[in-house]
Structures are given as C-alpha cells and as structure tokens.
Design a protein around this motif. Structure first.
Motif, mmCIF file in Angstrom:
data_model
loop_
_atom_site.group_PDB
_atom_site.id
_atom_site.type_symbol
_atom_site.label_atom_id
_atom_site.label_comp_id
_atom_site.label_asym_id
_atom_site.label_seq_id
_atom_site.Cartn_x
_atom_site.Cartn_y
_atom_site.Cartn_z
ATOM 1 N N LEU A 211 25.005 62.160 68.831
ATOM 2 C CA LEU A 211 25.211 61.293 67.667
ATOM 3 C C LEU A 211 26.517 60.507 67.774
ATOM 4 C CD1 LEU A 211 23.867 63.610 64.854
ATOM 5 C CD2 LEU A 211 22.940 61.422 65.542
ATOM 6 N N THR A 212 27.592 61.163 68.179
ATOM 7 C CA THR A 212 28.858 60.421 68.287
ATOM 8 C C THR A 212 28.780 59.400 69.424
ATOM 9 O OG1 THR A 212 29.682 62.312 69.520
ATOM 10 C CG2 THR A 212 30.409 62.118 67.265
ATOM 11 N N ILE B 190 26.144 57.720 70.224
ATOM 12 C CA ILE B 190 25.429 56.547 69.698
ATOM 13 C C ILE B 190 26.382 55.659 68.913
ATOM 14 C CG2 ILE B 190 23.508 55.767 68.281
ATOM 15 C CD1 ILE B 190 22.219 58.436 68.693
ATOM 16 N N HIS B 191 27.302 56.293 68.157
ATOM 17 C CA HIS B 191 28.307 55.504 67.443
ATOM 18 C C HIS B 191 28.996 54.545 68.411
ATOM 19 C CE1 HIS B 191 28.812 57.058 63.339
ATOM 20 N NE2 HIS B 191 28.428 58.225 63.801
ATOM 21 N N THR C 221 26.447 51.749 70.015
ATOM 22 C CA THR C 221 25.983 50.667 69.149
ATOM 23 C C THR C 221 27.142 49.751 68.760
ATOM 24 O OG1 THR C 221 26.180 52.177 67.290
ATOM 25 C CG2 THR C 221 23.984 51.785 68.143
ATOM 26 N N LEU D 67 21.036 43.036 68.451
ATOM 27 C CA LEU D 67 21.577 43.797 67.318
ATOM 28 C C LEU D 67 20.484 44.578 66.614
ATOM 29 C CD1 LEU D 67 24.112 41.615 65.300
ATOM 30 C CD2 LEU D 67 24.510 43.467 66.901
ATOM 31 N N SER E 196 19.349 47.371 68.771
ATOM 32 C CA SER E 196 20.340 48.430 68.898
ATOM 33 C C SER E 196 20.409 49.277 67.625
ATOM 34 C CB SER E 196 21.680 47.796 69.276
ATOM 35 O OG SER E 196 22.737 48.313 68.557
ATOM 36 N N ALA E 197 20.383 48.610 66.463
ATOM 37 C CA ALA E 197 20.435 49.368 65.204
ATOM 38 C C ALA E 197 19.193 50.228 65.048
ATOM 39 C CB ALA E 197 20.583 48.419 64.022
ATOM 40 N N THR E 198 18.021 49.663 65.386
ATOM 41 C CA THR E 198 16.774 50.398 65.221
ATOM 42 C C THR E 198 16.700 51.582 66.180
ATOM 43 O OG1 THR E 198 15.736 48.310 64.646
ATOM 44 C CG2 THR E 198 14.277 50.142 65.111
ATOM 45 N N ALA F 175 19.179 53.092 67.638
ATOM 46 C CA ALA F 175 20.199 54.076 67.264
ATOM 47 C C ALA F 175 19.661 54.989 66.170
ATOM 48 C CB ALA F 175 21.457 53.362 66.779
ATOM 49 N N HIS F 176 19.011 54.373 65.181
ATOM 50 C CA HIS F 176 18.462 55.153 64.074
ATOM 51 C C HIS F 176 17.377 56.107 64.566
ATOM 52 C CE1 HIS F 176 16.930 56.192 60.180
ATOM 53 N NE2 HIS F 176 15.755 55.689 60.473
ATOM 54 N N ALA G 81 18.921 58.943 66.577
ATOM 55 C CA ALA G 81 19.643 59.831 65.659
ATOM 56 C C ALA G 81 18.666 60.710 64.881
ATOM 57 C CB ALA G 81 20.494 59.007 64.695
ATOM 58 N N ARG G 82 17.572 60.120 64.431
ATOM 59 C CA ARG G 82 16.603 60.875 63.647
ATOM 60 C C ARG G 82 15.946 61.946 64.500
ATOM 61 N NH1 ARG G 82 11.783 57.795 60.655
ATOM 62 N NH2 ARG G 82 10.908 58.017 62.719
ATOM 63 N N ARG H 274 18.481 64.808 65.219
ATOM 64 C CA ARG H 274 18.725 65.623 64.040
ATOM 65 C C ARG H 274 17.510 66.495 63.733
ATOM 66 N NH1 ARG H 274 18.233 64.910 58.770
ATOM 67 N NH2 ARG H 274 19.756 65.896 57.396
ATOM 68 N N ASN I 20 20.105 49.755 58.564
ATOM 69 C CA ASN I 20 20.409 49.179 59.875
ATOM 70 C C ASN I 20 21.827 48.628 59.938
ATOM 71 O OD1 ASN I 20 18.175 49.552 61.591
ATOM 72 N ND2 ASN I 20 17.011 48.121 60.352
ATOM 73 N N SER J 38 23.121 55.533 60.395
ATOM 74 C CA SER J 38 22.029 55.976 59.535
ATOM 75 C C SER J 38 21.146 56.942 60.291
ATOM 76 C CB SER J 38 21.192 54.783 59.082
ATOM 77 O OG SER J 38 21.974 53.931 58.315
ATOM 78 N N VAL J 39 20.961 58.132 59.745
ATOM 79 C CA VAL J 39 20.175 59.144 60.435
ATOM 80 C C VAL J 39 18.792 59.285 59.811
ATOM 81 C CG1 VAL J 39 20.021 61.592 60.967
ATOM 82 C CG2 VAL J 39 22.195 60.418 61.196
ATOM 83 N N LEU K 278 31.549 59.359 61.910
ATOM 84 C CA LEU K 278 32.393 59.640 63.073
ATOM 85 C C LEU K 278 33.603 60.452 62.631
ATOM 86 C CD1 LEU K 278 32.154 59.030 65.985
ATOM 87 C CD2 LEU K 278 33.352 56.897 65.644
#
Lengths: 106, 171
Positions: free
Chosen positions: A35-36, A38-39, A42, A77, A80-82, A84-85, A88-89, A92, B115, B125-126, B138
């Motif tokens: 997760l970190t 991905i921070h 992105t 963008l 990358s946002a999609t 990443a989500h 992350a999902r 988790r 997003n 966003s998780v 973070l």
C-alpha cells in the motif's frame, strides 16, 4: 534569446520529470509494504509524467498534437488512480481476513 | 431542488461531441480517419449511455476549472511530499487507515473523489461502499480528514452540488 529561455525551461522540466519517476521507483525499494509503495508510484509518477508532458508541449507541431500530448497525461492519470485503487482493494481484501472474496472458482 | 437527468438523446449527443474532439486530437485532424471515427464514436457513445445512464450530476465549467487548479496544485504537493519522505534517511511514515462518511451523492461525484484522493498528498482510496470511504494514509499523524473534506468540497463544487452540514466530521 526567447528560444534559449524556452529550451532552458524545457530542460529543467524534463530533468524534474525524470527525478520524480526515479522517486516513484525508489519508493518501491524503500517503502515497507504494497500500500505505501502504491502511494509512491501513483503520486510521484503522476507528477513526473506531468512535468515531461509540459516540457514537450512547446515542441508540438500543431494545436491538436499539443492536446494529444495532454490527453496522454489525462488517460495515464485515470489509469493510475484506477489501478492503484484496484490493487489497494485486492491487497486489503487478502490481509484483513477475506471479508471480500473474489468471485472466481478458486 | 432536484434537477431531472438529461434525456438519453441529449446525453448521447453531448458524449458523441466529446468523443469527436478526442478523436480529432488522436488523428490530428486527418480527414481520412473520419469515416472509421464516425462509426466508432456512434458505437462508443451508445454503449456509454447504456452502461452509464444520464445522471443528474453534471460538471460545471467554472467549478471544473477551480477543481483542476486545486488538483494540479495538490498533485505537486503530493509528489514532493512522497519524495521528501523517501529522501529522508529515517523514512518518516506512519501508515494506517481511516474510514469516513462521504457527503457526496453516489455515482460520478463519489467516484471522482475516490480517484482524486489516490493522487492527493498522503491518501489512497482503498474501499468505497455506500457512503463509507476507507482511505489508506501514508502518515496518520497528518491531518487527513481536513484534506479529504477539502477534496470533497472541490468535487462538490465541480458538480455544482451543495453539501449537507458536516455531520461526519469528528473533532
């Protein structure tokens, strides 16, 4: 004179873009978990690509080509946002004890 | 005041125009690409209306410009923030998660917020379910919630939505 200034600014932006891409990659090594990481990927890559796109704009042969270059950034963008989500999902879901299960056969 | 969704025909036309502009950029205005482009634009616009029916939430030009300004500024902060943490030898991060109640209506606005937050400083966003958004942070010692509320406000303004009083805010 003016051309020289534009080239200097482009150079600075290109270098800044590459530095931020390098930061994103450094994040893969230094940050402790998915997760970190991905921070880092992105946010740093978003900025790196943004700098490179802006640096390339003065070289665009036409208005449409300039917009096409910007479009690359916008699409990257969104992707990358999609992604990443989604990553992350998924991460988790696995670590929290499977409150959500993927609907495949496994 | 609850505005009605646009008619499917109007939505189809608006999306087709948008796609045509994108196609124009992609092909750099090459006239020989228009035949194929027209077919693809019509198909994609029709499919998009089927998959994403007209919504009552539409982007406002002025609000969108304000949102983009906010977004660009905070993208810069986000990248510099990550770089600063990475370059500090002690690696100052304190990862954690918080869950918040969103005040945005479901659909486009919530999706845009989730997003956006992934690209904003310190948040990712998780999980989004109903109005509950789980955000990975973070650094949990940062003020996360005010940042999320600010992004929420920006998204609401881009869609011309007035938010309810902040009941979800915990002091």
């Amino acid at each position: 004179m003016f051309d020289g200034l534009v080239i200097a600014v482009q150079l600075v932006l290109l270098v800044a873009g590459c530095v931020f891409f390098a930061m994103g990659s450094l994040g893969l090594f230094r940050f402790p978990d998915t997760l970190t990481r991905i921070h880092a990927l992105t946010k740093a890559d978003n900025l790196g690509l943004g700098f490179i796109v802006v640096a390339l704009l003065p070289l665009a042969p036409s208005f449409a080509a300039g917009f096409k270059t910007l479009l690359i950034w916008v699409v990257a963008l969104a992707a990358s946002a999609t992604s990443a989500h989604l990553v992350a999902r998924a991460v988790r879901g696995n670590t929290v004890g499977g409150s959500r299960t993927e609907d495949d056969d496994g | 005041m609850q505005p009605a969704p646009a008619s499917p025909i109007a939505t189809f036309a608006a999306r087709a125009v948008m796609l045509a502009v994108v196609w124009l950029m992609l092909t750099l205005g090459d006239p020989s690409a228009w035949g194929f482009g027209a077919v693809v634009i019509a198909l994609v616009a029709a499919l998009s209306v089927l998959l994403f029916p007209p919504s009552i939430h539409r982007l406002r030009p002025l609000g969108l410009v304000q949102f983009l300004t906010y977004f660009l500024g905070h993208s810069l902060i986000a990248g510099i923030d990550v770089a600063r943490r990475l370059l500090t030898p002690s690696l100052p991060i304190r990862p954690g998660e918080i869950t918040l109640s969103l005040r945005l209506p479901e659909g486009g606005p919530r999706w845009l917020l989730a997003n956006t937050l992934s690209l904003m400083p310190g948040t990712l966003s998780v999980h989004l379910e109903e109005n509950q958004l789980t955000v990975h942070c973070l650094d949990t010692s940062d003020a996360i919630e005010p940042g999320v509320r600010q992004a929420e406000f920006q998204v609401a303004r881009a869609f011309g939505i007035t938010l309810d009083p902040p009941e979800g805010v915990r002091a």
